[in-house]
Design a protein around this motif. Structure first.
Motif, short mmCIF file in Angstrom:
data_model
loop_
_atom_site.label_atom_id
_atom_site.label_comp_id
_atom_site.label_asym_id
_atom_site.label_seq_id
_atom_site.Cartn_x
_atom_site.Cartn_y
_atom_site.Cartn_z
N LEU A 1 3.73 10.01 -9.64
CA LEU A 1 3.24 10.31 -11.07
C LEU A 1 2.15 11.29 -10.67
CD1 LEU A 1 2.88 6.68 -11.97
CD2 LEU A 1 4.61 8.22 -12.68
N ASP A 2 1.88 11.90 -9.67
CA ASP A 2 0.98 13.06 -9.71
C ASP A 2 -0.45 12.45 -9.96
OD1 ASP A 2 0.44 15.51 -8.38
OD2 ASP A 2 0.49 16.43 -10.26
N LEU A 3 -0.86 11.42 -9.54
CA LEU A 3 -2.11 10.75 -9.58
C LEU A 3 -3.16 11.04 -8.68
CD1 LEU A 3 -1.16 7.43 -11.17
CD2 LEU A 3 -1.83 9.37 -12.41
N PHE B 1 3.26 5.90 -2.77
CA PHE B 1 4.33 6.57 -3.04
C PHE B 1 4.60 6.75 -4.82
CE2 PHE B 1 8.89 6.53 -4.63
CZ PHE B 1 9.20 7.58 -4.25
N VAL B 2 4.04 5.83 -5.61
CA VAL B 2 4.11 5.70 -7.07
C VAL B 2 3.18 6.73 -7.32
CG1 VAL B 2 3.52 4.46 -9.05
CG2 VAL B 2 5.14 3.54 -7.34
N CYS B 3 1.84 6.89 -6.96
CA CYS B 3 0.80 7.65 -7.26
C CYS B 3 1.44 9.00 -6.98
CB CYS B 3 -0.57 7.24 -6.43
SG CYS B 3 -1.19 5.70 -6.98
N ALA C 1 0.76 -1.14 0.12
CA ALA C 1 0.05 -0.14 -0.05
C ALA C 1 0.82 1.32 0.03
CB ALA C 1 -0.98 -0.15 1.16
N LEU C 2 2.07 1.36 0.61
CA LEU C 2 2.84 2.39 0.94
C LEU C 2 3.62 2.60 -0.43
CD1 LEU C 2 4.35 1.97 4.35
CD2 LEU C 2 2.95 3.81 3.55
#
Length: 80
Positions: free
Chosen positions: A78-80, A73-75, A68-69
């Motif tokens: 990527l500014d999602l 972090f990826v979101c 989940a972390l």
């Protein structure tokens, strides 16, 4: 001191190896199953079976939280 080492080794085997509790008892050099259960419960507050199940649940929960972390972090990355 030796008893403590044996119980810690047994706990490690229960966490990390997929072997029977009887094999764990033999691997740590204890001849009596009832003695092992009594001493293990004294040190860890539960039976070896319950300890193994609790540790598996803890590992699954930890992995789930880590995943989940990473997703968060990826979101964020990527500014999602």
């Amino acid at each position: 001191m030796i008893k403590n080492y044996r119980m810690e080794k047994a706990a490690r085997l229960l966490r990390e190896e997929d072997i029977s509790i009887q094999d764990v008892i033999a691997d740590v050099g204890i001849a009596s199953r009832s003695y092992f259960y009594k001493e293990f419960a004294r040190k860890y507050g539960m039976t070896p079976k319950d300890y193994r199940e609790q540790q598996k649940k803890y590992i699954i929960l930890t992995c789930t939280l880590c995943c989940a972390l990473v997703v968060l972090f990826v979101c964020k990355l990527l500014d999602l």
